[in-house]
Design a protein around this motif. Structure first.
Motif, mmCIF file in Angstrom:
data_model
loop_
_atom_site.group_PDB
_atom_site.id
_atom_site.type_symbol
_atom_site.label_atom_id
_atom_site.label_comp_id
_atom_site.label_asym_id
_atom_site.label_seq_id
_atom_site.Cartn_x
_atom_site.Cartn_y
_atom_site.Cartn_z
ATOM 1 N N ARG A 113 89.978 80.040 15.023
ATOM 2 C CA ARG A 113 88.258 80.116 15.209
ATOM 3 C C ARG A 113 87.717 81.227 14.420
ATOM 4 N NH1 ARG A 113 88.855 80.507 20.141
ATOM 5 N NH2 ARG A 113 88.031 78.795 20.795
ATOM 6 N N LEU A 114 86.695 81.092 13.783
ATOM 7 C CA LEU A 114 85.914 82.318 13.257
ATOM 8 C C LEU A 114 84.775 82.603 13.965
ATOM 9 C CD1 LEU A 114 86.183 80.765 9.409
ATOM 10 C CD2 LEU A 114 87.882 82.470 10.638
ATOM 11 N N LEU A 115 84.256 83.812 14.087
ATOM 12 C CA LEU A 115 82.968 84.179 14.553
ATOM 13 C C LEU A 115 82.488 84.735 13.217
ATOM 14 C CD1 LEU A 115 83.512 85.705 18.067
ATOM 15 C CD2 LEU A 115 82.786 83.740 17.208
ATOM 16 N N LEU A 116 81.220 84.638 12.885
ATOM 17 C CA LEU A 116 80.520 84.942 11.561
ATOM 18 C C LEU A 116 79.119 85.614 12.035
ATOM 19 C CD1 LEU A 116 81.007 81.480 9.869
ATOM 20 C CD2 LEU A 116 82.483 83.731 9.556
ATOM 21 N N ARG A 149 99.740 81.375 28.872
ATOM 22 C CA ARG A 149 100.587 82.424 27.817
ATOM 23 C C ARG A 149 100.083 83.793 28.153
ATOM 24 N NH1 ARG A 149 98.008 78.267 24.934
ATOM 25 N NH2 ARG A 149 98.840 76.948 23.389
ATOM 26 N N ALA A 150 101.194 84.707 27.706
ATOM 27 C CA ALA A 150 100.810 86.237 28.006
ATOM 28 C C ALA A 150 99.764 86.508 26.875
ATOM 29 C CB ALA A 150 102.247 86.854 27.457
ATOM 30 N N GLY A 151 99.615 85.906 25.806
ATOM 31 C CA GLY A 151 98.505 86.238 24.982
ATOM 32 C C GLY A 151 98.223 85.204 23.668
ATOM 33 N N ARG A 152 97.398 85.177 23.029
ATOM 34 C CA ARG A 152 97.055 84.317 21.932
ATOM 35 C C ARG A 152 96.036 84.732 20.892
ATOM 36 N NH1 ARG A 152 95.314 77.980 22.613
ATOM 37 N NH2 ARG A 152 95.598 77.329 20.882
ATOM 38 N N VAL A 153 95.897 84.755 19.723
ATOM 39 C CA VAL A 153 94.970 85.084 18.930
ATOM 40 C C VAL A 153 93.662 84.346 19.135
ATOM 41 C CG1 VAL A 153 94.286 85.296 16.465
ATOM 42 C CG2 VAL A 153 96.444 86.091 16.966
ATOM 43 N N HIS A 154 92.689 84.849 19.238
ATOM 44 C CA HIS A 154 91.528 84.086 19.762
ATOM 45 C C HIS A 154 90.535 83.676 18.737
ATOM 46 C CE1 HIS A 154 87.331 83.340 21.673
ATOM 47 N NE2 HIS A 154 88.169 82.710 22.439
ATOM 48 N N HIS A 155 90.219 84.946 17.684
ATOM 49 C CA HIS A 155 89.309 84.557 16.477
ATOM 50 C C HIS A 155 89.449 85.605 15.641
ATOM 51 C CE1 HIS A 155 86.617 87.129 19.000
ATOM 52 N NE2 HIS A 155 86.230 87.706 17.857
ATOM 53 N N LEU A 156 88.986 85.542 14.231
ATOM 54 C CA LEU A 156 88.869 86.245 13.311
ATOM 55 C C LEU A 156 87.389 86.368 13.174
ATOM 56 C CD1 LEU A 156 91.508 85.037 10.802
ATOM 57 C CD2 LEU A 156 91.822 86.340 12.597
ATOM 58 N N ALA A 157 87.045 87.800 13.168
ATOM 59 C CA ALA A 157 85.381 88.047 13.017
ATOM 60 C C ALA A 157 85.035 88.489 11.856
ATOM 61 C CB ALA A 157 85.113 89.140 14.006
ATOM 62 N N PHE A 158 84.234 87.712 10.953
ATOM 63 C CA PHE A 158 83.754 88.243 9.535
ATOM 64 C C PHE A 158 82.188 88.390 9.630
ATOM 65 C CE2 PHE A 158 87.680 85.732 8.695
ATOM 66 C CZ PHE A 158 88.078 86.455 7.417
ATOM 67 N N ALA A 159 81.973 89.432 8.800
ATOM 68 C CA ALA A 159 80.724 89.654 8.345
ATOM 69 C C ALA A 159 80.373 89.080 6.934
ATOM 70 C CB ALA A 159 80.263 91.256 8.320
ATOM 71 N N THR A 160 79.421 88.212 6.858
ATOM 72 C CA THR A 160 79.248 87.489 5.363
ATOM 73 C C THR A 160 77.939 87.249 5.575
ATOM 74 O OG1 THR A 160 80.059 85.680 4.201
ATOM 75 C CG2 THR A 160 79.782 85.275 6.616
ATOM 76 N N ALA A 161 77.387 86.997 4.232
ATOM 77 C CA ALA A 161 75.925 86.548 4.104
ATOM 78 C C ALA A 161 75.933 85.012 4.273
ATOM 79 C CB ALA A 161 75.722 86.811 2.684
#
Length: 278
Positions: free
Chosen positions: A262-265, A222-234
């Motif tokens: 995918r989420l990064l937390l 693919r030319a591109g693809r959303v990899h993750h959403l990054a959240f700051a959370t307790a």
């Protein structure tokens, strides 16, 4: 470069919206903004501590418009589009076409809400919605519905950035910086991955990622693809499905455990500054 533009929200597509709320409202405490249905989809938005929003899309009245149904059948649940608000949609479309992008789904009929889309084959690899709304054309801050889940913690989460992997970083810059007027705030390289952080006047941020590993294992041609959403959370470890990445207290929820997203937390927003993948 499109003037007076801002990244408003990221949209995720699901089969049933009830599947999304325990994660995006319960595990990641947020504020209800509003929702409703129209031909083809039901949607609702929630806002995080910094004002950045997630929109949840579910197929609805598909006999009248089956675009979301077709998307889910082809791709499964996952990230669907990024929405940028503009002051002058007609002018924005002229600039997009002059830059070689082909707007589709152009709807200029209603002054209170006008929209158009840039196809992911041009974008690259992500649907970009350009929208112009007048007073009354956007949701207000409605009261949360009775079924809205209780938050996991008393501290609201922050949506730090949307990470978009691209095969060609220059093409990513051409879209997000040269056309969509994002400002580069940081760029670096580590572990074979290059990244560029792009910001708009509001809270919306996009992190462009590129590297051989991403091209081979994530983009798969693919030319591109959303990899993750990054959240700051307790207390990220308390979130179901979260697993440690080994970097500065960052945890990952893989796509197959979160409806294709995918989420990064991390407990701290600044922890994402030096680690594109945690």
């Amino acid at each position: 470069m499109i003037p007076n533009i801002d990244l408003d929200h990221v949209a995720v597509a699901v089969e049933h919206r009830a599947q999304a709320w325990p994660r995006y409202a319960g595990d990641l405490p947020s504020r209800w903004v509003g929702g409703g249905g129209t031909a083809g989809f039901w949607s609702a938005q929630i806002a995080y501590a910094n004002g950045m929003k997630v929109e949840v899309l579910e197929p609805y009245l598909v006999e009248h418009n089956d675009f979301l149904r077709r998307f889910l059948d082809r791709n499964g649940p996952g990230p669907h589009h990024l929405t940028f608000k503009v002051k002058d949609l007609r002018g924005a479309l002229e600039l997009a076409e002059a830059a070689g992008y082909r707007p589709v789904g152009v709807n200029l009929e209603n002054e209170w809400w006008m929209e158009a889309f840039l196809h992911p084959k041009d974008a690259p690899g992500v649907v970009v919605q350009l929208a112009q709304s007048e007073p009354g054309g956007d949701w207000g801050d409605d009261a949360s519905p009775d079924w809205f889940p209780p938050p996991r913690t008393g501290e609201p989460a922050t949506l730090v950035h949307v990470a978009h992997a691209v095969a060609d970083l220059d093409e990513g810059r051409r879209l997000f910086v040269d056309l969509l007027a994002g400002q580069v705030t940081n760029e670096d390289e580590a572990d074979g991955i290059r990244w560029v952080d792009v910001a708009w006047p509001g809270p919306g941020r996009v992190r462009l990622l590129t590297g051989a590993t991403l091209r081979d294992r994530w983009l798969e041609g693919r030319a591109g693809r959303v990899h993750h959403l990054a959240f700051a959370t307790a207390d990220p470890p308390s979130i179901e499905g979260a697993r440690p990445t080994g970097h500065r207290g960052t945890f990952e929820v893989p796509p197959d455990a979160n409806g294709g997203v995918r989420l990064l937390l991390n407990a701290h927003s600044e922890s994402f500054a030096t680690a594109p993948l945690g």
